[in-house]
Motif scaffolding. Structure first.
Motif, PDB file in Angstrom:
ATOM      1  N   ARG A   1      73.509  12.630  22.947  1.00  0.00           N
ATOM      2  CA  ARG A   1      72.979  11.274  23.099  1.00  0.00           C
ATOM      3  C   ARG A   1      73.895  10.409  23.947  1.00  0.00           C
ATOM      4  NH1 ARG A   1      74.713   7.225  20.886  1.00  0.00           N
ATOM      5  NH2 ARG A   1      75.691   8.313  19.141  1.00  0.00           N
TER       6      ARG A   1
ATOM      7  N   GLU B   1      72.577  11.429  12.570  1.00  0.00           N
ATOM      8  CA  GLU B   1      72.629  12.470  13.601  1.00  0.00           C
ATOM      9  C   GLU B   1      73.761  13.444  13.295  1.00  0.00           C
ATOM     10  OE1 GLU B   1      73.229  10.437  17.342  1.00  0.00           O
ATOM     11  OE2 GLU B   1      75.335  10.004  16.945  1.00  0.00           O
TER      12      GLU B   1
ATOM     13  N   GLU C   1      73.043   8.539  27.399  1.00  0.00           N
ATOM     14  CA  GLU C   1      73.176   7.089  27.539  1.00  0.00           C
ATOM     15  C   GLU C   1      74.128   6.698  28.667  1.00  0.00           C
ATOM     16  OE1 GLU C   1      72.480   5.974  22.796  1.00  0.00           O
ATOM     17  OE2 GLU C   1      74.297   5.305  23.802  1.00  0.00           O
TER      18      GLU C   1
ATOM     19  N   GLN D   1      74.339  16.317  18.260  1.00  0.00           N
ATOM     20  CA  GLN D   1      73.307  15.371  18.712  1.00  0.00           C
ATOM     21  C   GLN D   1      73.945  14.100  19.245  1.00  0.00           C
ATOM     22  OE1 GLN D   1      71.085  15.105  15.048  1.00  0.00           O
ATOM     23  NE2 GLN D   1      69.648  16.740  15.622  1.00  0.00           N
TER      24      GLN D   1
END
Lengths: 180, 180
Positions: free
Chosen positions: A84, A76, A88, A80
């Motif tokens: 992410r 990644e 999460e 990104q």
């Protein structure tokens, strides 16, 4: 590290030919096992004059507040990874913006990379590693309950920059806390 | 990875409880072996209107030109790593300055971090991994013999910035070269 992850034989710590630092080298297949710093990527999700913070449900610093951030994964980009981690930890969707801070933390071999980000909606909630998620204006930030020195430093600069009307890039080195 | 570096038993690829990605997990001691991206740190050493480049004596890209850069080591800062690589590859001393570029290279799980730097003297020479070191003005750069896409991109932007009288921070993602 005690064993070679390629062949299972023992490793020894020695300086390979042409190198300058001791490495774990396999006594059988001679694979050199390099160890390198890791990146923590995250962001400051913004919604009007407030920012999103997460209350940690994991150690270290259980119960203290932080910006969404975590270890960057293989495959990644830094942006990104920041998005992410935000998804999460806070079930929150962001558009990642400018690079805001890069801190070296050499005593734990980490580099902390933080972006500004635009929170896309208010449909956020605590992820598995989070107790609580909230939006905070400057005077609402739980300044005495922040999880990490990097977070305190970043948010202090962030609100100072906001006051000045210009978000500058910040970099520096975080030293270990010296216990008396 | 086939074996646990902690206990020497086999590892299997599975998603640990509470995780979202497959990891190498030891079948015996259950240690989770995370793998994370690595940082390449380096700099553009400046001397008046010229910059220092190194001709590589190692693969990949043996014989092609690059800025001094290499894998960041545990226990150092990004700036210290950039200065160390410059000393190792070009026997050159620099004062590391502003962060100039951060490139994501997700297909090889690397992040490339480059600084501007001030070359402190002209007493440089080829290090063990270098065939030749030189100073190049813009029209002297061996543009068709540069080692990496990151180097080409960085130097193109660098000389454009110099022409504009302002060095901006650059970031982006390097995609794999698609072979026809």
């Amino acid at each position: 590290m005690k064993f070679c992850c390629q062949c299972g034989a023992s490793v020894e710590l020695r300086i390979p030919a042409g190198d300058t630092l001791p490495r774990h080298v396999c006594v059988s297949c001679e694979t050199i096992h390099y160890q390198n710093p890791r990146m923590i990527v995250g962001c400051i999700p913004e919604w009007d004059d407030r920012i999103l913070l997460c209350k940690r449900a994991i150690e270290p610093r259980y119960g203290l507040w932080t910006v969404p951030a975590g270890f960057m994964e293989n495959g990644e980009t830094t942006c990104q990874g920041a998005a992410r981690e935000t998804l999460e930890e806070a079930n929150a969707r962001v558009e990642v913006g400018q690079l805001y801070a890069l801190y070296n933390i050499p005593h734990i071999s980490q580099v902390y990379i933080l972006f500004r980000a635009r929170l896309l909606d208010l449909d956020f909630s605590a992820g598995a590693e989070t107790l609580e998620v909230g939006l905070f204006a400057q005077d609402e930030v739980p300044w005495d309950q922040l999880a990490f020195a990097t977070v305190r430093r970043t948010l202090t600069q962030y609100f100072r920059d906001r006051g000045n009307g210009e978000y500058r890039f910040h970099t520096g080195t975080i030293e270990p806390v010296r216990k008396p």
